[in-house]
Design a protein around this motif. Sequence first.
Motif, PDB file in Angstrom:
ATOM      1  N   ALA A  41       5.870  -0.360  15.707  1.00  0.00           N
ATOM      2  CA  ALA A  41       6.780   0.099  14.702  1.00  0.00           C
ATOM      3  C   ALA A  41       6.744  -0.316  13.243  1.00  0.00           C
ATOM      4  O   ALA A  41       6.744   0.173  12.276  1.00  0.00           O
ATOM      5  CB  ALA A  41       8.154   0.177  15.341  1.00  0.00           C
ATOM      6  N   ALA A  42       6.360  -1.805  13.319  1.00  0.00           N
ATOM      7  CA  ALA A  42       6.109  -2.597  11.828  1.00  0.00           C
ATOM      8  C   ALA A  42       5.023  -1.910  11.309  1.00  0.00           C
ATOM      9  O   ALA A  42       5.053  -1.619  10.170  1.00  0.00           O
ATOM     10  CB  ALA A  42       6.134  -3.982  12.285  1.00  0.00           C
ATOM     11  N   SER A  43       3.825  -1.641  12.062  1.00  0.00           N
ATOM     12  CA  SER A  43       2.338  -1.335  11.567  1.00  0.00           C
ATOM     13  C   SER A  43       2.832   0.326  10.753  1.00  0.00           C
ATOM     14  O   SER A  43       2.214   0.598   9.780  1.00  0.00           O
ATOM     15  CB  SER A  43       1.510  -1.126  12.518  1.00  0.00           C
ATOM     16  OG  SER A  43       1.596  -0.073  13.349  1.00  0.00           O
ATOM     17  N   ALA A  44       3.725   1.009  11.556  1.00  0.00           N
ATOM     18  CA  ALA A  44       3.953   2.435  11.244  1.00  0.00           C
ATOM     19  C   ALA A  44       4.746   2.288   9.749  1.00  0.00           C
ATOM     20  O   ALA A  44       4.504   2.911   8.857  1.00  0.00           O
ATOM     21  CB  ALA A  44       4.648   3.353  12.031  1.00  0.00           C
ATOM     22  N   VAL A  45       5.832   1.363   9.711  1.00  0.00           N
ATOM     23  CA  VAL A  45       6.445   1.110   8.492  1.00  0.00           C
ATOM     24  C   VAL A  45       5.623   0.674   7.430  1.00  0.00           C
ATOM     25  O   VAL A  45       5.981   1.364   6.358  1.00  0.00           O
ATOM     26  CB  VAL A  45       7.596   0.137   8.784  1.00  0.00           C
ATOM     27  CG1 VAL A  45       8.473  -0.286   7.458  1.00  0.00           C
ATOM     28  CG2 VAL A  45       8.785   0.828   9.758  1.00  0.00           C
ATOM     29  N   LEU A  46       4.779  -0.202   7.481  1.00  0.00           N
ATOM     30  CA  LEU A  46       3.914  -0.655   6.618  1.00  0.00           C
ATOM     31  C   LEU A  46       3.131   0.238   6.072  1.00  0.00           C
ATOM     32  O   LEU A  46       2.930   0.303   4.880  1.00  0.00           O
ATOM     33  CB  LEU A  46       3.139  -1.810   7.070  1.00  0.00           C
ATOM     34  CG  LEU A  46       3.903  -3.185   7.401  1.00  0.00           C
ATOM     35  CD1 LEU A  46       3.069  -4.442   8.050  1.00  0.00           C
ATOM     36  CD2 LEU A  46       4.481  -3.747   6.072  1.00  0.00           C
ATOM     37  N   LEU A  47       2.361   1.113   6.670  1.00  0.00           N
ATOM     38  CA  LEU A  47       1.480   2.413   6.270  1.00  0.00           C
ATOM     39  C   LEU A  47       2.332   3.204   5.419  1.00  0.00           C
ATOM     40  O   LEU A  47       1.946   3.637   4.377  1.00  0.00           O
ATOM     41  CB  LEU A  47       0.995   2.724   7.364  1.00  0.00           C
ATOM     42  CG  LEU A  47      -0.242   2.199   8.152  1.00  0.00           C
ATOM     43  CD1 LEU A  47      -0.568   2.933   9.560  1.00  0.00           C
ATOM     44  CD2 LEU A  47      -1.251   2.282   7.350  1.00  0.00           C
ATOM     45  N   GLY A  48       3.808   3.429   5.929  1.00  0.00           N
ATOM     46  CA  GLY A  48       4.633   4.227   5.101  1.00  0.00           C
ATOM     47  C   GLY A  48       5.074   3.792   3.619  1.00  0.00           C
ATOM     48  O   GLY A  48       4.864   4.355   2.722  1.00  0.00           O
ATOM     49  N   LEU A  49       5.267   2.444   3.841  1.00  0.00           N
ATOM     50  CA  LEU A  49       5.267   1.839   2.596  1.00  0.00           C
ATOM     51  C   LEU A  49       4.319   1.740   1.536  1.00  0.00           C
ATOM     52  O   LEU A  49       4.210   2.031   0.383  1.00  0.00           O
ATOM     53  CB  LEU A  49       5.942   0.541   2.792  1.00  0.00           C
ATOM     54  CG  LEU A  49       7.380   0.172   3.678  1.00  0.00           C
ATOM     55  CD1 LEU A  49       7.754  -1.150   3.715  1.00  0.00           C
ATOM     56  CD2 LEU A  49       8.393   0.711   2.763  1.00  0.00           C
ATOM     57  N   ALA A  50       3.073   1.523   2.249  1.00  0.00           N
ATOM     58  CA  ALA A  50       2.120   1.410   1.489  1.00  0.00           C
ATOM     59  C   ALA A  50       1.699   2.992   0.677  1.00  0.00           C
ATOM     60  O   ALA A  50       1.006   2.815  -0.335  1.00  0.00           O
ATOM     61  CB  ALA A  50       0.791   1.051   2.162  1.00  0.00           C
ATOM     62  N   LEU A  51       1.903   3.850   1.562  1.00  0.00           N
ATOM     63  CA  LEU A  51       1.814   5.211   0.877  1.00  0.00           C
ATOM     64  C   LEU A  51       2.962   5.744  -0.048  1.00  0.00           C
ATOM     65  O   LEU A  51       2.557   6.177  -1.136  1.00  0.00           O
ATOM     66  CB  LEU A  51       1.601   6.172   1.942  1.00  0.00           C
ATOM     67  CG  LEU A  51       1.570   7.687   1.688  1.00  0.00           C
ATOM     68  CD1 LEU A  51       0.403   7.828   0.984  1.00  0.00           C
ATOM     69  CD2 LEU A  51       1.682   8.469   2.863  1.00  0.00           C
ATOM     70  N   GLY A  52       4.049   5.307   0.062  1.00  0.00           N
ATOM     71  CA  GLY A  52       5.210   5.622  -0.696  1.00  0.00           C
ATOM     72  C   GLY A  52       5.212   4.870  -1.981  1.00  0.00           C
ATOM     73  O   GLY A  52       5.714   5.330  -2.933  1.00  0.00           O
ATOM     74  N   LEU A  53       5.160   3.456  -1.962  1.00  0.00           N
ATOM     75  CA  LEU A  53       5.345   2.696  -3.255  1.00  0.00           C
ATOM     76  C   LEU A  53       4.570   3.112  -4.275  1.00  0.00           C
ATOM     77  O   LEU A  53       5.328   3.212  -5.522  1.00  0.00           O
ATOM     78  CB  LEU A  53       5.007   1.288  -2.910  1.00  0.00           C
ATOM     79  CG  LEU A  53       6.160   0.806  -2.055  1.00  0.00           C
ATOM     80  CD1 LEU A  53       5.712  -0.771  -1.755  1.00  0.00           C
ATOM     81  CD2 LEU A  53       7.528   0.655  -2.848  1.00  0.00           C
ATOM     82  N   PRO A  54       3.179   3.544  -4.061  1.00  0.00           N
ATOM     83  CA  PRO A  54       2.472   4.145  -5.345  1.00  0.00           C
ATOM     84  C   PRO A  54       3.160   5.229  -5.929  1.00  0.00           C
ATOM     85  O   PRO A  54       3.226   5.666  -7.047  1.00  0.00           O
ATOM     86  CB  PRO A  54       1.141   4.384  -4.983  1.00  0.00           C
ATOM     87  CG  PRO A  54       1.006   3.304  -3.725  1.00  0.00           C
ATOM     88  CD  PRO A  54       2.338   3.217  -3.129  1.00  0.00           C
TER      89      PRO A  54
END
Length: 870
Positions: A799-812
């Motif tokens: 779950a954490a890896s999916a969240v980190l990928l989502g944050l990496a895509l959303g923050l920019p």
Amino acid sequence: MRRRLRLIWRAWFGRAVFEADLESELAFHLAERRDALVEAGGTPEDAARQARLELGMLESHKEACRGSRGLLALESLLGDLRYAGRGLRRSPGFTATALLVLGVSIGANALFFTVYRAYVSKGAPRGGGRACDVVARDRTGAERDSFSRAEANEIVAAGAGAFASAYLTAEVRLALRQSTQSAAYGRAVSASYFRGLGGRPRLGRSLIREEDSVQAEVPGVVLSDSGWKRLLGADPAPLGRPLILSGTSFQVIGVLGPEAADFEALQPQLWISLAALESLRSRNLEDPPTYGVRGTLLPGISIEQASGVLGGLRFREAGADEQQSPVVVEHRGLLSAGDAPGIRLAAVPVFLAFALVLFVACANLANLSLARVAAREREIAIRLSLGAGRARVVRQLLVESLVLSILAALIALPFCAGAILPLQRLAMRPIEALGVDPTPISADGWTVVIALSLSVIAGLAFGLGPALQVTRRDLVVRAGGEGGRGRARLGPITLRRSLLVLQIALSLVLLVVASSLGRNASRSSLQQVGFDAGRILDAGSSRPSRELLRRLAATPGIAAVTTTSALPLAGNPGRQSVRVAGRSEALDFRAVDDQFFGTLEIPLLRGRSFVAAEAGSTARVAVVSAATARRLWPEGDALGQEIQVLAEASPTGPATAGHYEVVGISGDVMSDWFFQGTASSAVYVPAAFDERAPANVLVRAQGDSDRVLDSLRRVCAVAAPSAICEPAPLSRWLALQRAPFDVAGSVAAILGGAAGLISCVGLFGSVAFQVTRRRRELGVRGALGATPARLVGSVLMGAASAVLLGLALGLPLCAGLSVFLGAKLPGIVAFDGRSYGVVPLLLTTVALLAALLPALRAARIEPRTAIDEG
């Protein structure tokens, strides 16, 4: 098509008659053939048998007849609906989550559409024709929607062949003298205005044509429903009641009902005739009013044809070089033709934000649906193996998605309709404080249409992908084996994971932007303006007399009185071109009297203020704010410096041309637009004001401001009976400036609340459902020796890896939107650290909690039980 629908309607709702007729017709044909065979020499038994053989299976003929009438398709659809209902009842958790997510997103979009349509795009039929406005446009595209009386009369005369009715209209604010002095908002209109307004007068009559040009001894005034309540307290016998408006006695001749809606954002409280307006202007020595031209087109006349009729007219606005031609534009919504384009442009990012809410909801539900259909793989595989076509199964699954989305829209519609008026009143609260009512808006048939349309789009968007995925051709083959206990995989695990990552990224964007807008709105309410805006009152008079100033100074509760050329916090005071130390600048000037700084309690940091002799003469002295001094003389002393006002670059303004010596430095205040912060170019020059020089009167209240406001109204009623006197604290002007930020904050709250709810519920449901589907896997791993802590840790890591990928895509994406909003919206703080810190933490916490709870339950069960459940 219509005939076929009629046949289906009759066959379905007259089903018993249809079936009886069908049975009778088949029996007739069977009997006819049997009788014919008997006449040919056969026995009755052989003839009956032969007739049945020739006619074939009766039920097949019945099915063919039902199919020709469309009954089979309808029965199939009803069967799908019943199946969908049973499926949704069996999954109450999924159903409740989907209804909540979809209801919030569809309701928010329908709410925005209704408000936008009411103000910008809703049609405005008047008198059975198309409502239109006339604007003057030059070759560069610049336009205006106000004309002189002569220009307006030319337009009406030239358009006689295109307009069914045309009328002139001009906004008026009149001094209303009752027990105290206040202002009434209304319009001066041609008598033809009432022809297509809608609804007959509740009481009395409207204006007549003769009143356009002939001033009656006692002119009449028509009240709206809002004006009847505000100005007369809903007096049951208003006709003939006198109203003293700007020193002239009027009498009420009619009251319109609430159904007589005007196509304006603000409801007029009254209407007077054009002749009455001209008379008021001449008595009060005001500038000539400007008029708008509106009307309805004749049947069969298009907007282009009407513009062509006026094409021969040419106007030139004062001070303009280009000639302007009048053109006709359709009147849509509550906004004027000049305001609507700007609102349309501003609505684009808001529309995208609301659409993004729906997109996030669809991504959430697609993820939930994709996980949910995993539990139905075996059922669907069996149906496919028994001969059901893929299209048939896909249709059934789509019907379930559409039932869910349409039900969500129907649930959301009442809440949407009930929320429109409270939200409008919340956004218009600063306007209502001025004594003007906004035109109420409400949901209509188009709200239902857009909600249902969005529900269909959403149902297809989140239902089609899972339906196609679960009905792949290889599903039947891979569903067998192991005695029928095999598992058909839903395809690459990356699909569900990609949807989860996309869901987190979009939720992050929405929540960060909404949180940033909300924080900016909250921050704007905490900004200090440099003086006590609640105790400084605008006396409401635009042409102060010496008698008025004397009475105000002697009024109990008023500590000080001053006059100024421009109100603080009411926009640009007057920018003029100057030369300072050999360079050109543009500075904001404000003419004030010698009591200005003391009344507003603005400190003099160095030097001195003005004296009465300077205010009454042409003394060339000036006081600058500390920020202005730092800007103009960053390394020197501002006192004694000179500011040269250039005559050719600023022929009009508070300061006349010449050299001004800086004699004082005052404290910094917000004098223009509050979102610009402290004024960086505030220059004060001395001036004296009287009836010939328009000015604003400010007083400082001592004690209860509301009591002082009542005193101001009474003083105005005596000292200036014909002048508008609408006293208000400067905090009201501050509230008006903050209104767009408050509206943005309200929109951000709606978006943030919807996005937060959708994101948290959808994210929790998606992750929890996927973890629950891994119970068999976790049981196998437990049987092979994995400890519960290791099992839970592996789930949390996924779950954490999916969240980190989502944050990496959303923050920019968030950073890009922040830069865009900061460039387009003045006063917006682009990067709000709290939003960028709290929102990612919230999404991470929700995802980990969603994974932790089912993982703990799965880790506690016996491995054999988990394997048996699989």
